[in-house]
Motif scaffolding. Structure first.
Motif, PDB file in Angstrom:
ATOM      1  N   THR A  81       0.845  -1.177   0.000  1.00 30.10           N
ATOM      2  CA  THR A  81       0.000   0.000   0.000  1.00 30.10           C
ATOM      3  C   THR A  81       0.892   1.242   0.000  1.00 30.10           C
ATOM      4  OG1 THR A  81      -0.095   0.162   2.418  1.00 30.10           O
ATOM      5  CG2 THR A  81      -1.767  -1.223   1.323  1.00 30.10           C
ATOM      6  N   VAL A  82       0.325   2.357  -0.425  1.00 32.74           N
ATOM      7  CA  VAL A  82       1.091   3.604  -0.445  1.00 32.74           C
ATOM      8  C   VAL A  82       1.583   3.988   0.958  1.00 32.74           C
ATOM      9  CG1 VAL A  82       0.904   6.099  -0.826  1.00 32.74           C
ATOM     10  CG2 VAL A  82       0.107   4.498  -2.577  1.00 32.74           C
ATOM     11  N   PRO A  83       0.741   3.980   1.999  1.00 30.27           N
ATOM     12  CA  PRO A  83       1.242   4.341   3.337  1.00 30.27           C
ATOM     13  C   PRO A  83       2.371   3.425   3.811  1.00 30.27           C
ATOM     14  CG  PRO A  83      -1.148   4.419   3.307  1.00 30.27           C
ATOM     15  CD  PRO A  83      -0.731   3.779   2.018  1.00 30.27           C
ATOM     16  N   LYS A  84       2.253   2.120   3.544  1.00 27.09           N
ATOM     17  CA  LYS A  84       3.294   1.190   3.966  1.00 27.09           C
ATOM     18  C   LYS A  84       4.599   1.457   3.227  1.00 27.09           C
ATOM     19  CE  LYS A  84       5.139  -2.513   5.849  1.00 27.09           C
ATOM     20  NZ  LYS A  84       5.517  -2.529   7.286  1.00 27.09           N
ATOM     21  N   ALA A  85       4.515   1.725   1.933  1.00 29.25           N
ATOM     22  CA  ALA A  85       5.725   1.998   1.157  1.00 29.25           C
ATOM     23  C   ALA A  85       6.393   3.285   1.629  1.00 29.25           C
ATOM     24  CB  ALA A  85       5.390   2.090  -0.328  1.00 29.25           C
ATOM     25  N   LEU A  86       5.597   4.333   1.884  1.00 30.60           N
ATOM     26  CA  LEU A  86       6.176   5.583   2.372  1.00 30.60           C
ATOM     27  C   LEU A  86       6.827   5.393   3.737  1.00 30.60           C
ATOM     28  CD1 LEU A  86       3.457   8.162   1.294  1.00 30.60           C
ATOM     29  CD2 LEU A  86       5.869   8.230   0.645  1.00 30.60           C
ATOM     30  N   ALA A  87       6.196   4.613   4.598  1.00 28.73           N
ATOM     31  CA  ALA A  87       6.782   4.356   5.913  1.00 28.73           C
ATOM     32  C   ALA A  87       8.088   3.584   5.785  1.00 28.73           C
ATOM     33  CB  ALA A  87       5.789   3.579   6.786  1.00 28.73           C
ATOM     34  N   THR A  88       8.141   2.667   4.822  1.00 28.11           N
ATOM     35  CA  THR A  88       9.349   1.866   4.629  1.00 28.11           C
ATOM     36  C   THR A  88      10.509   2.730   4.161  1.00 28.11           C
ATOM     37  OG1 THR A  88       8.059  -0.109   4.108  1.00 28.11           O
ATOM     38  CG2 THR A  88      10.356  -0.074   3.381  1.00 28.11           C
TER      39      THR A  88
END
Length: 219
Positions: free
Chosen positions: A112-119
């Motif tokens: 997901t976009v939020p997960k990728a940004l957090a990573t």
């Protein structure tokens, strides 16, 4: 100009007009120092990546850690090129570099976009990055129209994985905009380049005295 930040970045998807507006900004004040894109300041690793098939390296062979680290290394070297007392003009600043890495991660791994940004934010970690005033230029506030506008401006069809990447990048940028990652967002839809540039100038003036963004973090 009093109160000018050390760095001012223009961010946004391909074909939104970043290079054009940066060039015009540079002509407004001798204190602006055009610094361009990250690969111009750290060309060797990017040349190696492009030696065979750049798209294959970017979307298949590279890891998210490797890509993010390369982007941030170039960003650091670009910042180091700023002359004292001048405002460096950046073609894609720190928030946009994290968006690029995140969009690539989403396309490659289905996150997901939020997960990728957090990573990618975790990969960037606490490393020191220069604070900047970051403006986001968007072709449209609607992701589908935004992609349609910029793809039409390309002049030739995007092929392979690139359309999916571009659509994802638009979604990532809109997600960031919704979380106040950028100092200001400029909606370019149905507006002339002169009108957009006038707003860019207004936005720069509005935020000269505001605390600059640091590490691409929301206010």
């Amino acid at each position: 100009m009093q109160g000018m930040p050390d760095f001012l970045s223009l961010n946004g998807p391909d074909n939104v007009g970043k290079t054009t507006h940066l060039r015009r900004l540079a002509g407004h004040w001798c204190g602006f120092q055009p610094l361009g894109a990250v690969h111009e300041h750290d060309p060797e690793p990017w040349a190696r990546a492009a030696a065979e098939d750049y798209a294959t390296w970017w979307f298949v062979k590279s890891t998210t850690v490797e890509l993010t680290a390369m982007l941030l290394a170039g960003h650091a070297k670009r910042a180091a090129a700023r002359e004292a007392g001048r405002t460096g003009l950046l073609d894609r600043g720190m928030p946009m570099l994290l968006a690029v890495a995140a969009a690539t991660y989403v396309v490659k791994n289905g996150l997901t976009v939020p997960k990728a940004l957090a990573t990618v934010a975790g990969i960037a970690g606490s490393r020191t990055t220069p604070p900047e005033t970051a403006l986001l230029l968007l072709p449209s506030l609607d992701p589908e129209r935004s992609y349609a506008i910029t793809s039409a401006r390309e002049g030739r069809p995007w092929t392979g994985i690139y359309p999916a990447y571009q659509k994802t990048l638009h979604a990532v940028l809109l997600h960031q905009a919704g979380h106040n990652t950028y100092t200001a967002v400029v909606d370019c839809e149905d507006r002339t380049p002169d009108d957009v540039h006038a707003e860019v100038l207004d936005r720069v003036g509005d935020h000269l005295s505001a605390p600059p963004l640091k590490d691409g973090s929301p206010r």
